[in-house]
Design a protein around this motif. Structure first.
Motif, PDB file in Angstrom:
ATOM      1  N   GLU A   1       2.128   5.535  -3.920  1.00 35.67           N
ATOM      2  CA  GLU A   1       2.721   5.757  -5.242  1.00 35.67           C
ATOM      3  C   GLU A   1       2.173   7.007  -5.922  1.00 35.67           C
ATOM      4  OE1 GLU A   1       5.175   4.357  -6.755  1.00 35.67           O
ATOM      5  OE2 GLU A   1       5.561   2.738  -5.332  1.00 35.67           O
TER       6      GLU A   1
ATOM      7  N   ARG B   1       4.847   9.704  -6.960  1.00 36.30           N
ATOM      8  CA  ARG B   1       6.085   9.670  -6.175  1.00 36.30           C
ATOM      9  C   ARG B   1       7.298   9.864  -7.077  1.00 36.30           C
ATOM     10  NH1 ARG B   1       9.531   5.488  -4.084  1.00 36.30           N
ATOM     11  NH2 ARG B   1       8.245   3.896  -5.089  1.00 36.30           N
TER      12      ARG B   1
ATOM     13  N   GLN C   1       4.149  16.184  -0.451  1.00 37.42           N
ATOM     14  CA  GLN C   1       5.563  15.817  -0.513  1.00 37.42           C
ATOM     15  C   GLN C   1       6.163  16.111  -1.881  1.00 37.42           C
ATOM     16  OE1 GLN C   1       5.032  11.725   1.022  1.00 37.42           O
ATOM     17  NE2 GLN C   1       6.440  12.272   2.662  1.00 37.42           N
TER      18      GLN C   1
ATOM     19  N   ALA D   1      -1.379   2.706  -3.231  1.00 35.25           N
ATOM     20  CA  ALA D   1      -0.186   2.269  -2.497  1.00 35.25           C
ATOM     21  C   ALA D   1       0.203   0.854  -2.896  1.00 35.25           C
ATOM     22  CB  ALA D   1      -0.434   2.329  -0.996  1.00 35.25           C
TER      23      ALA D   1
ATOM     24  N   ASN E   1       3.152  -2.130  -1.536  1.00 33.30           N
ATOM     25  CA  ASN E   1       4.128  -2.430  -0.477  1.00 33.30           C
ATOM     26  C   ASN E   1       4.094  -1.366   0.623  1.00 33.30           C
ATOM     27  OD1 ASN E   1       5.103  -4.794  -1.774  1.00 33.30           O
ATOM     28  ND2 ASN E   1       6.379  -3.529  -3.105  1.00 33.30           N
ATOM     29  N   LYS E   2       2.879  -0.897   0.919  1.00 38.33           N
ATOM     30  CA  LYS E   2       2.620   0.129   1.941  1.00 38.33           C
ATOM     31  C   LYS E   2       3.227   1.493   1.593  1.00 38.33           C
ATOM     32  CE  LYS E   2       2.342  -3.165   5.827  1.00 38.33           C
ATOM     33  NZ  LYS E   2       2.906  -4.368   5.206  1.00 38.33           N
ATOM     34  N   GLN E   3       3.698   1.651   0.375  1.00 39.80           N
ATOM     35  CA  GLN E   3       4.278   2.904  -0.094  1.00 39.80           C
ATOM     36  C   GLN E   3       3.273   3.613  -1.003  1.00 39.80           C
ATOM     37  OE1 GLN E   3       7.717   4.484   0.076  1.00 39.80           O
ATOM     38  NE2 GLN E   3       6.293   6.057  -0.664  1.00 39.80           N
TER      39      GLN E   3
ATOM     40  N   VAL F   1       0.882  12.467  -0.801  1.00 43.26           N
ATOM     41  CA  VAL F   1       1.760  12.405  -1.971  1.00 43.26           C
ATOM     42  C   VAL F   1       1.898  13.787  -2.600  1.00 43.26           C
ATOM     43  CG1 VAL F   1       2.220  11.254  -4.167  1.00 43.26           C
ATOM     44  CG2 VAL F   1       0.919  10.059  -2.395  1.00 43.26           C
TER      45      VAL F   1
ATOM     46  N   ASP G   1       0.835  -5.176   1.773  1.00 48.17           N
ATOM     47  CA  ASP G   1       1.782  -4.938   0.686  1.00 48.17           C
ATOM     48  C   ASP G   1       1.119  -5.007  -0.690  1.00 48.17           C
ATOM     49  OD1 ASP G   1       3.911  -4.559   2.393  1.00 48.17           O
ATOM     50  OD2 ASP G   1       4.540  -6.656   2.348  1.00 48.17           O
TER      51      ASP G   1
END
Length: 284
Positions: A120, A137, A231, A114, A116-118, A228, A85
């Motif tokens: 960015e 993102r 998307q 990244a 929190n495993k997201q 990223v 994270d």
């Protein structure tokens, strides 16, 4: 409210340009080549030097110990490849090393971030073309500050698909790779392509030049930034079995839409690829 990731994003763009300049400079002089997992899995002193430049610059800018790093060459030397994270940079200093060695003009610096495993943001600098792809993102995707978007093609027969055969020359895997390519080519599609760099391939999807890119055997540092960008350009990411995209799984389909993605998935012959975050087996 202050945007916490604008500064890291802007700095990633600047350090990617710095790294790209180093790669171009190295390409004009002697390139010393070593191998990693096999005789076709190449690494140069440039890969190692550029990764040190990128990570060193990030540590200097944001403070030692504040961020984590997953770098291709660091992992090759035994460092962990676990996404936590904590704020984490995922780096491929020279994506397309074989291209670089041979003077094939697609080489990219890939930097993702990244929390929190997201994921960015992602930055990909195609340094020999001098094209900067970037995305945050929720804020769109760009090439040299111009917005980019995936193609609107939904007819698989009117598509171009891009893929790679990787560095694993195990006969069983090679057979499945080329069997998949044959089946996709015979759908038929307009064509199959390969630039030799996963990061560039994903940018080609994001700009609408091709409709999809798929591969088994890639690594998280090859595709994190591109994920990223695709998307944010309106594309999608899936596992090769049609399930959710998993950054550490080493398998992915990126496409302009689910119609194209799902049609390709029907033809993919899946083979095993050990996860990037698999526990390292200790030697006796």
């Amino acid at each position: 409210m202050e945007d916490p990731w604008q500064k890291p994003y802007d700095f990633a763009v600047s350090v990617a340009r710095k790294a790209g300049a180093e790669i171009r400079k190295a390409g004009e002089s002697e390139i010393k080549v070593c191998t990693k997992s096999s005789t076709v899995d190449l690494v140069t002193k440039t890969d190692e030097r550029v990764e040190k430049i990128i990570i060193g610059s990030l540590k200097e800018e944001f403070g030692e110990g504040t961020h984590c790093f997953i770098g291709e060459e660091s992992v090759a030397k035994g460092e962990s490849c676990i996404l936590t994270d904590k704020p984490t940079w995922i780096i491929d200093p020279v994506d397309g090393t074989t291209n670089f060695v041979h003077g094939f003009p697609f080489v990219a610096v890939s930097i993702a971030f990244a929390v929190n495993k997201q994921l960015e943001f992602g930055v990909i600098y195609s340094c020999l073309e001098d094209k900067m792809y970037k995305a945050r993102r929720g804020k769109g995707a760009f090439c040299d500050d111009e917005p980019i978007q995936v193609s609107d093609v939904k007819d698989i027969n009117k598509s171009i698909i891009i893929s790679e055969h990787g560095t694993d020359r195990t006969p069983e895997k090679v057979k499945k790779i080329f069997s998949t390519m044959q089946k996709i080519l015979c759908i038929p599609v307009h064509g199959l392509r390969g630039s030799g760099t996963a990061a560039t391939n994903m940018c080609l999807v994001a700009t609408g030049a091709v409709e999809a890119f798929f591969e088994i055997g890639i690594h998280c540092w090859d595709i994190a930034a591109g994920a990223v960008i695709v998307q944010e350009a309106g594309g999608i990411l899936l596992d090769v079995d049609g399930g959710p995209f998993d950054l550490m799984s080493r398998r992915m389909v990126s496409a302009n839409n689910d119609v194209i993605a799902k049609r390709i998935i029907k033809e993919i012959e899946i083979f095993p690829a050990e996860r990037d975050d698999a526990p390292v087996q200790k030697k006796c």
